[in-house]
Design a protein around this motif. Structure first.
Motif, mmCIF file in Angstrom:
data_model
loop_
_atom_site.group_PDB
_atom_site.id
_atom_site.type_symbol
_atom_site.label_atom_id
_atom_site.label_comp_id
_atom_site.label_asym_id
_atom_site.label_seq_id
_atom_site.Cartn_x
_atom_site.Cartn_y
_atom_site.Cartn_z
ATOM 1 N N SER A 115 0.778 -1.067 0.015
ATOM 2 C CA SER A 115 0.004 -0.420 -0.206
ATOM 3 C C SER A 115 0.967 1.433 0.362
ATOM 4 C CB SER A 115 -1.416 -0.133 1.172
ATOM 5 O OG SER A 115 -0.493 0.008 2.090
ATOM 6 N N ASP A 116 2.219 1.259 0.692
ATOM 7 C CA ASP A 116 2.757 2.663 0.657
ATOM 8 C C ASP A 116 3.694 2.461 -0.310
ATOM 9 O OD1 ASP A 116 2.239 4.244 3.220
ATOM 10 O OD2 ASP A 116 3.503 2.480 4.064
ATOM 11 N N LYS A 117 4.277 1.212 -1.237
ATOM 12 C CA LYS A 117 4.505 1.505 -2.472
ATOM 13 C C LYS A 117 3.625 2.300 -3.211
ATOM 14 C CE LYS A 117 8.539 -1.084 -1.475
ATOM 15 N NZ LYS A 117 9.815 -2.105 -2.246
ATOM 16 N N ALA A 118 2.832 1.461 -2.989
ATOM 17 C CA ALA A 118 1.194 1.794 -4.435
ATOM 18 C C ALA A 118 1.417 3.072 -4.415
ATOM 19 C CB ALA A 118 0.266 0.957 -4.405
ATOM 20 N N ALA A 119 0.761 3.775 -3.131
ATOM 21 C CA ALA A 119 0.383 5.351 -2.547
ATOM 22 C C ALA A 119 1.550 6.327 -3.079
ATOM 23 C CB ALA A 119 0.701 5.395 -1.385
ATOM 24 N N VAL A 120 2.632 5.696 -3.215
ATOM 25 C CA VAL A 120 3.854 6.706 -3.564
ATOM 26 C C VAL A 120 4.192 6.500 -5.188
ATOM 27 C CG1 VAL A 120 6.609 6.756 -3.522
ATOM 28 C CG2 VAL A 120 4.851 6.682 -1.618
ATOM 29 N N GLY A 121 3.795 5.459 -5.712
ATOM 30 C CA GLY A 121 3.979 5.461 -7.201
ATOM 31 C C GLY A 121 2.868 5.676 -7.883
ATOM 32 N N LEU A 122 1.653 6.342 -7.866
ATOM 33 C CA LEU A 122 0.629 6.306 -8.162
ATOM 34 C C LEU A 122 1.006 7.938 -7.839
ATOM 35 C CD1 LEU A 122 -2.148 4.296 -6.686
ATOM 36 C CD2 LEU A 122 -1.425 4.805 -8.968
ATOM 37 N N LYS A 158 3.190 13.186 13.564
ATOM 38 C CA LYS A 158 3.781 13.870 12.032
ATOM 39 C C LYS A 158 2.664 13.017 10.502
ATOM 40 C CE LYS A 158 8.586 14.925 10.163
ATOM 41 N NZ LYS A 158 9.683 14.971 10.938
ATOM 42 N N VAL A 159 3.696 11.555 10.666
ATOM 43 C CA VAL A 159 3.079 10.964 9.941
ATOM 44 C C VAL A 159 1.787 11.143 9.005
ATOM 45 C CG1 VAL A 159 2.790 8.995 7.810
ATOM 46 C CG2 VAL A 159 5.479 9.453 9.287
ATOM 47 N N LEU A 160 0.657 11.070 9.442
ATOM 48 C CA LEU A 160 -0.561 11.570 9.656
ATOM 49 C C LEU A 160 -0.532 13.233 9.287
ATOM 50 C CD1 LEU A 160 -3.466 10.236 9.899
ATOM 51 C CD2 LEU A 160 -3.452 11.481 12.142
ATOM 52 N N ALA A 161 -0.181 14.433 9.616
ATOM 53 C CA ALA A 161 -0.334 15.178 9.374
ATOM 54 C C ALA A 161 0.728 15.328 7.536
ATOM 55 C CB ALA A 161 0.383 16.323 9.857
ATOM 56 N N ILE A 162 1.996 15.378 7.637
ATOM 57 C CA ILE A 162 2.140 14.874 6.312
ATOM 58 C C ILE A 162 1.639 14.526 5.534
ATOM 59 C CG2 ILE A 162 3.990 14.721 4.892
ATOM 60 C CD1 ILE A 162 5.567 14.882 7.111
ATOM 61 N N CYS A 163 0.360 13.559 5.605
ATOM 62 C CA CYS A 163 0.249 12.915 4.268
ATOM 63 C C CYS A 163 -1.158 13.315 4.492
ATOM 64 C CB CYS A 163 -0.296 11.158 4.651
ATOM 65 S SG CYS A 163 1.084 10.337 5.038
ATOM 66 N N ALA A 180 4.069 11.651 -1.388
ATOM 67 C CA ALA A 180 4.983 10.851 -1.519
ATOM 68 C C ALA A 180 6.083 10.460 -0.570
ATOM 69 C CB ALA A 180 5.555 10.506 -2.464
ATOM 70 N N TYR A 181 6.167 11.723 0.380
ATOM 71 C CA TYR A 181 7.896 11.863 1.735
ATOM 72 C C TYR A 181 6.704 11.496 2.478
ATOM 73 C CZ TYR A 181 9.828 13.630 5.260
ATOM 74 O OH TYR A 181 10.644 14.191 5.936
ATOM 75 N N GLY A 182 5.362 11.686 2.991
ATOM 76 C CA GLY A 182 4.734 11.179 3.913
ATOM 77 C C GLY A 182 4.587 9.624 3.659
ATOM 78 N N HIS A 183 4.701 9.435 2.842
ATOM 79 C CA HIS A 183 4.360 7.380 2.850
ATOM 80 C C HIS A 183 5.701 6.798 2.373
ATOM 81 C CE1 HIS A 183 -0.312 6.559 2.075
ATOM 82 N NE2 HIS A 183 0.133 7.099 1.277
ATOM 83 N N LEU A 184 6.822 7.682 2.753
ATOM 84 C CA LEU A 184 8.213 6.877 2.701
ATOM 85 C C LEU A 184 8.521 6.745 4.195
ATOM 86 C CD1 LEU A 184 9.788 8.810 0.042
ATOM 87 C CD2 LEU A 184 9.643 6.365 0.057
#
Length: 136
Positions: free
Chosen positions: A8-15, A74-79, A114-118
Motif C-alpha cells: 500500500s505504501d509503495k502503491a501510494a508513492v508510485g501513483l 507527524k506522518v499523519l499530518a504530512i500525508c 510521497a514523502y509522507g508515505h516514505l
C-alpha cells in the motif's frame, strides 16, 4: 510487516509520482512528438479524477495501517496535507487555479504524499524490527 502494508505504501508513492510525471512531462511530450497527441489525447481532468480516486483510498489504507503501528502524528499530518492539496488541485482544476496553478498544486501535493508515505514505510519497519527484538 504484512504484504498489504508493504504494497500500500509503495502503491501510494508510485501513483503519486505517476501523477507528478503526467503533470510535468506530458505537455513536453505532446510538443516534441505531435503524432502522439492523438494517442495521449484523453481528458486531462478525467485523468486527474481517476488518479485521485486511486491515490486517496490507497493512501488512506497505508496511512491508517502505519499509524496504528507507529502512532506518529507527524506522518499523519504530512500525508493528510498532501491528500488535501491533491484533492484541491483536482476539484478546483485549471478553470479556477489556472493551468500552472493546478500543476503546481498537484506537484506539491503528490510530493508531500510521497514523502509522507516514505516516512510511514520507514517508521513501520522500525516498529516491526523493535517488535522482533522484543520477542528474542
Amino acid at each position: 510487516m504484512t504484504k498489504l502494508q508493504h504494497v500500500s505504501d509503495k502503491a501510494a508513492v508510485g501513483l503519486s509520482l505517476l501523477c507528478m510525471v503526467h503533470c510535468l512531462f506530458l505537455p513536453f511530450v505532446l510538443i516534441l512528438l505531435p503524432p502522439l497527441s492523438g494517442v495521449l489525447a484523453f481528458n486531462d481532468e478525467l485523468f486527474h479524477r481517476w488518479m485521485m480516486y486511486a491515490v486517496v483510498p490507497i493512501s488512506s489504507v497505508a496511512l491508517l495501517i502505519g499509524y496504528f503501528h507507529h502512532r506518529s502524528n507527524k506522518v499523519l499530518a504530512i500525508c493528510l496535507t498532501g491528500l488535501a492539496l491533491l484533492i484541491a488541485a483536482t476539484l478546483l482544476g485549471h478553470d479556477i487555479l489556472g493551468k500552472y496553478g493546478e500543476v503546481i498544486l498537484t506537484v506539491i501535493g503528490t510530493s508531500v504524499i510521497a514523502y509522507g508515505h516514505l516516512l510511514n514505510y520507514h517508521l513501520r519497519r522500525q516498529c516491526n524490527q523493535s517488535d522482533i527484538l522484543k520477542q528474542d
